[in-house]
Design a protein around this motif. Sequence first.
Motif, short mmCIF file in Angstrom:
data_model
loop_
_atom_site.label_atom_id
_atom_site.label_comp_id
_atom_site.label_asym_id
_atom_site.label_seq_id
_atom_site.Cartn_x
_atom_site.Cartn_y
_atom_site.Cartn_z
N SER A 135 1.03 -1.16 0.15
CA SER A 135 -0.05 0.11 -0.09
C SER A 135 0.88 1.16 0.03
O SER A 135 1.61 1.64 -0.96
CB SER A 135 -0.70 0.02 1.43
OG SER A 135 -1.79 1.13 0.88
N GLY A 136 0.98 2.02 0.82
CA GLY A 136 1.94 3.32 1.01
C GLY A 136 1.68 4.04 2.54
O GLY A 136 0.82 3.84 3.21
N PRO A 137 2.46 4.97 2.20
CA PRO A 137 2.72 5.80 3.72
C PRO A 137 1.54 6.87 3.90
O PRO A 137 0.78 6.94 2.68
CB PRO A 137 3.85 6.63 3.46
CG PRO A 137 4.20 6.77 1.97
CD PRO A 137 3.60 5.60 1.34
N THR A 138 1.18 7.20 4.93
CA THR A 138 0.13 8.19 5.25
C THR A 138 0.47 9.44 5.52
O THR A 138 -0.47 10.54 5.59
CB THR A 138 -0.79 7.68 6.13
OG1 THR A 138 -0.05 7.47 7.54
CG2 THR A 138 -1.37 6.31 6.04
N TRP A 184 -6.39 -6.10 5.18
CA TRP A 184 -6.43 -4.74 4.07
C TRP A 184 -5.58 -3.59 4.76
O TRP A 184 -6.03 -3.07 5.63
CB TRP A 184 -7.74 -4.81 3.84
CG TRP A 184 -8.24 -3.60 2.75
CD1 TRP A 184 -7.12 -3.29 1.75
CD2 TRP A 184 -9.00 -2.52 2.71
NE1 TRP A 184 -7.68 -2.36 1.14
CE2 TRP A 184 -8.84 -1.95 1.69
CE3 TRP A 184 -10.38 -2.56 3.45
CZ2 TRP A 184 -9.83 -0.94 1.30
CZ3 TRP A 184 -10.97 -1.57 2.86
CH2 TRP A 184 -10.98 -0.85 1.80
N PRO A 185 -4.52 -3.42 3.99
CA PRO A 185 -3.77 -2.25 4.47
C PRO A 185 -4.55 -0.77 4.25
O PRO A 185 -4.46 0.08 5.06
CB PRO A 185 -2.56 -2.25 3.66
CG PRO A 185 -2.55 -3.48 3.01
CD PRO A 185 -3.72 -4.15 3.06
N ALA A 186 -5.27 -0.69 3.09
CA ALA A 186 -6.13 0.35 2.86
C ALA A 186 -5.66 1.88 3.11
O ALA A 186 -5.99 2.71 3.61
CB ALA A 186 -7.38 0.05 4.00
N SER A 187 -4.31 1.96 2.63
CA SER A 187 -3.80 3.17 2.46
C SER A 187 -3.50 3.56 1.07
O SER A 187 -4.40 3.53 0.14
CB SER A 187 -2.44 2.89 3.42
OG SER A 187 -1.85 4.31 3.57
N THR A 188 -2.35 4.46 0.75
CA THR A 188 -2.06 4.79 -0.35
C THR A 188 -1.22 3.88 -1.38
O THR A 188 -1.15 2.60 -0.77
CB THR A 188 -1.11 5.98 -0.26
OG1 THR A 188 0.17 5.90 0.69
CG2 THR A 188 -1.67 7.24 0.62
N GLY A 219 -4.76 1.21 -8.52
CA GLY A 219 -4.63 2.77 -8.16
C GLY A 219 -3.50 3.34 -9.02
O GLY A 219 -2.54 2.83 -9.14
N MET A 220 -3.58 4.74 -9.14
CA MET A 220 -2.80 5.54 -9.55
C MET A 220 -1.42 5.68 -8.42
O MET A 220 -1.67 5.92 -7.21
CB MET A 220 -3.02 6.94 -9.78
CG MET A 220 -2.17 7.83 -10.59
SD MET A 220 -1.66 7.23 -12.25
CE MET A 220 -3.52 7.36 -13.12
N PRO A 221 -0.23 5.62 -8.98
CA PRO A 221 0.98 5.33 -7.83
C PRO A 221 1.08 6.71 -7.40
O PRO A 221 0.82 7.64 -7.93
CB PRO A 221 2.15 4.77 -8.70
CG PRO A 221 1.73 5.11 -10.13
CD PRO A 221 0.22 5.00 -10.32
N LEU A 222 1.99 6.73 -6.23
CA LEU A 222 2.18 8.27 -5.60
C LEU A 222 3.05 9.09 -6.60
O LEU A 222 2.83 10.25 -6.57
CB LEU A 222 2.83 7.93 -4.43
CG LEU A 222 1.85 7.56 -3.33
CD1 LEU A 222 2.65 7.34 -1.92
CD2 LEU A 222 0.70 8.72 -3.00
N SER A 223 3.79 8.26 -7.47
CA SER A 223 4.93 8.92 -8.23
C SER A 223 4.90 8.13 -9.61
O SER A 223 5.36 6.98 -9.46
CB SER A 223 6.30 9.22 -7.66
OG SER A 223 7.25 9.46 -8.57
#
Length: 294
Positions: A135-138, A184-188, A219-223
């Motif tokens: 997933s990703g950082p918040t 489910w991490p459910a983040s970015t 989903g669209m990646p952060l970068s």
Amino acid sequence: KPCEDTEETEGCNSHSCNADCILSDWSDWGACTQACWGGTKRREKSIVTPAAGTGTCPDATDEARLQFVNCNTHSCSSLYKNHYLTCNSKIDLTILMDGSGSLGWWGWYYSRKFVSNLIEHLDPSNVEVALQVFSGPTTWGEYERCIGVSADAPDMEKDCKITWTSRFTNKTDALADKVKKLAWPASTTLTSVALAEAQSQLVNGREDANSVVLVITDGMPLSQERTKTAAQKLMEQARVIWVPVGGSAPLSMIEELASLPKKENIIDINYTYKMGWAYFVNKVIAQSCPTLSR
């Protein structure tokens, strides 16, 4: 009386300083990439003499140097066992499973179903599989640690929400059961770091096995820029198959990144509930495993 000449000149290197490259003859056609449902054979030309000066040379993916022909276009139905194909190729399969919040609860449910069904149909005598949930950082601080611009090293699980459920294993039944219970991490969506982590663990694979990385993302990646860079580095060491899921998946970015022929390296699932269909599990197996159990 004038002296006689003591020097003579002779012309040399009178050819042009500019020359196009010289290519080899076509290689033999390679093996078919799929056992059924239409794979391809490929042949290519290598560079014998590089271009000089302002001379030109076709890119490695140009039709002048790379060609494909269709093969094994027949149906896979004769190889079904209880509605599924079984992968029997000697591959090290790394699955990257997007657990970002944009997936939604039902999307996460169907994603787990898809991955567990896939793993259950990998022959453990030949296939080893690793599974990463990402997933990703918040927070901005977490993001900077994750991408390496902070002085502090990140905690991959806490900061970046990237977890290895399993490194390479042939205990496919046990791993499939784990998938059904994943939180489910459910983040970015930190796809770039997920890809880099996948690349770093390829060293644990078997020397005589083909490396395949399956990226399931909605989903669209952060970068996008960092994701493209990480994907290109990963593709130097492994075949990457993309599975964009749902209407928000970054399909245009994936189409730009995917190796040729793109139809073999992109499996588009336009609605999340379709991950529950045996058809898409079979499609992944057929496209990633040249050898299927009979």
